[in-house]
Design a protein around this motif. Structure first.
Motif, PDB file in Angstrom:
ATOM      1  N   PRO A 237      11.929   9.002   4.010  1.00  0.00           N
ATOM      2  CA  PRO A 237      12.090   7.715   4.677  1.00  0.00           C
ATOM      3  C   PRO A 237      10.758   6.980   4.738  1.00  0.00           C
ATOM      4  CG  PRO A 237      11.967   9.455   6.316  1.00  0.00           C
ATOM      5  CD  PRO A 237      11.988  10.126   4.980  1.00  0.00           C
ATOM      6  N   PRO A 238      10.752   5.687   5.096  1.00  0.00           N
ATOM      7  CA  PRO A 238       9.488   4.947   5.163  1.00  0.00           C
ATOM      8  C   PRO A 238       8.543   5.550   6.201  1.00  0.00           C
ATOM      9  CG  PRO A 238      11.282   3.695   6.154  1.00  0.00           C
ATOM     10  CD  PRO A 238      11.903   4.847   5.465  1.00  0.00           C
ATOM     11  N   GLN A 239       7.255   5.278   6.012  1.00  0.00           N
ATOM     12  CA  GLN A 239       6.213   5.886   6.823  1.00  0.00           C
ATOM     13  C   GLN A 239       5.592   4.877   7.792  1.00  0.00           C
ATOM     14  OE1 GLN A 239       5.614   9.390   5.937  1.00  0.00           O
ATOM     15  NE2 GLN A 239       7.528   8.794   4.939  1.00  0.00           N
ATOM     16  N   ILE A 240       4.968   5.401   8.850  1.00  0.00           N
ATOM     17  CA  ILE A 240       4.138   4.585   9.728  1.00  0.00           C
ATOM     18  C   ILE A 240       2.825   4.322   9.002  1.00  0.00           C
ATOM     19  CG2 ILE A 240       2.869   4.509  11.913  1.00  0.00           C
ATOM     20  CD1 ILE A 240       5.014   6.375  13.080  1.00  0.00           C
ATOM     21  N   ILE A 241       2.451   3.047   8.889  1.00  0.00           N
ATOM     22  CA  ILE A 241       1.297   2.664   8.079  1.00  0.00           C
ATOM     23  C   ILE A 241       0.341   1.787   8.876  1.00  0.00           C
ATOM     24  CG2 ILE A 241       0.549   1.309   6.054  1.00  0.00           C
ATOM     25  CD1 ILE A 241       1.763   3.942   5.272  1.00  0.00           C
ATOM     26  N   LYS A 242      -0.940   2.077   8.775  1.00  0.00           N
ATOM     27  CA  LYS A 242      -1.957   1.184   9.334  1.00  0.00           C
ATOM     28  C   LYS A 242      -2.392   0.220   8.256  1.00  0.00           C
ATOM     29  CE  LYS A 242      -6.430   1.014  11.677  1.00  0.00           C
ATOM     30  NZ  LYS A 242      -7.584   1.785  12.194  1.00  0.00           N
ATOM     31  N   THR A 243      -2.394  -1.080   8.582  1.00  0.00           N
ATOM     32  CA  THR A 243      -2.807  -2.075   7.604  1.00  0.00           C
ATOM     33  C   THR A 243      -4.311  -1.998   7.407  1.00  0.00           C
ATOM     34  OG1 THR A 243      -3.071  -3.785   9.279  1.00  0.00           O
ATOM     35  CG2 THR A 243      -0.931  -3.617   8.208  1.00  0.00           C
ATOM     36  N   SER A 244      -4.778  -2.327   6.212  1.00  0.00           N
ATOM     37  CA  SER A 244      -6.213  -2.248   5.912  1.00  0.00           C
ATOM     38  C   SER A 244      -6.904  -3.583   6.182  1.00  0.00           C
ATOM     39  CB  SER A 244      -6.408  -1.866   4.444  1.00  0.00           C
ATOM     40  OG  SER A 244      -5.748  -2.792   3.603  1.00  0.00           O
TER      41      SER A 244
END
Length: 244
Positions: A237-244
Motif C-alpha cells: 500500500p502507499p507509504q507515509i512520505i516526508k516531502t523534500s
C-alpha cells in the motif's frame, strides 16, 4: 485511468457523493456496466481510499464553470464518467504498478462540488454544521450528502491515503476535530494510513493533528508535492512520505 462519479443535489446545492478511479491493465477501458460489476464485488475490486478536501469536477460533456443543473445535467443518482481534474491528472501518472485492474475510492471531507471554498464564509457554516451534526438540529448543508458519519463510515480495501489538507484555521475547531476523527476511525478499522508531511510537523504530530498535505500545490511546492505523492504510491500500500 478513468474516473467515475455520482452527483446528487439538495436545495440547489450540488454534491459529488461517490467517486472512484480505475487503474487499468495496459490500455483497458471500462464502461459503467463494468464499473457496477466491479462495485458488486467491492472486497476484491476496491483496494483503498484517497481522502481529499472537496471536489471541483464535472461529468464528461459538462464543465465546472457553472452549476451542472444550469448545463442541463440530470441528477438521476447514476454513475457517470468524469472529466479529469488536476488530482486525476496526477493520479493517472502516479498510480500504476501494484494497483492495476483495481478501483480506488475517492472521498472528500466535504462533498459540495464547488471551487475555492477554503477562503470563504462557507467554512464558518461547515464548522457550525459539524457542531450540530450529532444532534437533531438542522444543518445548513445536507448532513448525508456533504458530510461523513465517521463512526459509521465504510471503507473498502487495505489503505486510506489522506491528502485532505493542512491549512485549517485554528478557530474552526469542529472542522479540525472532524478531519482528525476520520483518520482515527480509519486506523481503528485496521486500514493502513498514509499521507505526506513536511518540516512543520513530524509524522506522528501530522497524524494526530490531521495535518495531511494535499497532493496538488502551486508555485515552488507544485513539483515537490507531486513527486512525493508518486513516491508514496510507488509501493502497495502507499507509504507515509516526508516531502523534500
Amino acid at each position: 485511468m478513468q474516473a467515475f462519479g455520482k452527483f446528487l443535489t439538495s436545495f440547489d446545492i450540488e454534491y459529488l457523493v461517490e467517486q472512484y478511479i480505475y487503474i487499468p491493465e495496459d490500455n483497458e477501458v471500462i464502461d459503467i456496466e463494468k464499473l457496477e460489476e466491479l462495485l458488486s464485488k467491492k472486497r476484491k475490486s476496491v483496494i483503498g481510499t484517497i481522502f481529499l478536501y472537496n471536489p471541483t469536477i464535472a461529468p464528461i460533456g459538462y464543465n465546472t464553470n457553472t452549476k451542472l443543473a444550469v448545463q442541463g445535467y440530470e441528477f438521476d443518482g447514476k454513475f457517470c464518467e468524469l472529466n479529469f481534474d488536476n488530482n486525476c491528472n496526477l493520479f493517472a501518472s502516479a498510480i500504476k504498478d501494484g494497483y492495476r485492474g483495481k478501483l480506488i475510492e475517492i472521498k472528500y471531507l466535504f462533498n459540495i462540488n464547488k471551487p475555492n471554498i477554503e477562503p470563504t464564509p462557507i467554512l464558518e457554516e461547515f464548522d457550525a454544521d459539524l457542531d450540530k451534526y450529532t444532534s437533531n438540529q438542522l444543518t445548513r448543508y445536507d448532513r448525508e450528502l456533504n458530510y461523513h458519519d465517521y463512526l459509521n463510515i465504510r471503507l473498502s480495501g487495505k489503505f486510506v491515503f489522506f491528502g485532505s489538507g493542512n491549512k485549517f484555521d485554528r478557530h474552526h475547531k469542529n472542522i479540525i476535530a472532524y478531519a482528525r476523527n476520520l483518520s482515527a476511525q480509519a486506523k481503528k478499522l485496521g486500514k493502513e494510513i498514509a499521507f505526506m508531511y513536511d518540516n512543520n510537523h513530524d509524522a506522528q504530530e501530522s497524524e494526530e493533528g490531521a495535518y495531511f498535505l494535499p497532493p496538488i500545490a502551486t508555485g515552488k511546492f507544485k513539483d515537490v508535492r507531486a513527486n512525493a505523492f508518486k513516491k508514496a504510491f510507488s509501493k502497495f500500500p502507499p507509504q507515509i512520505i516526508k516531502t523534500s
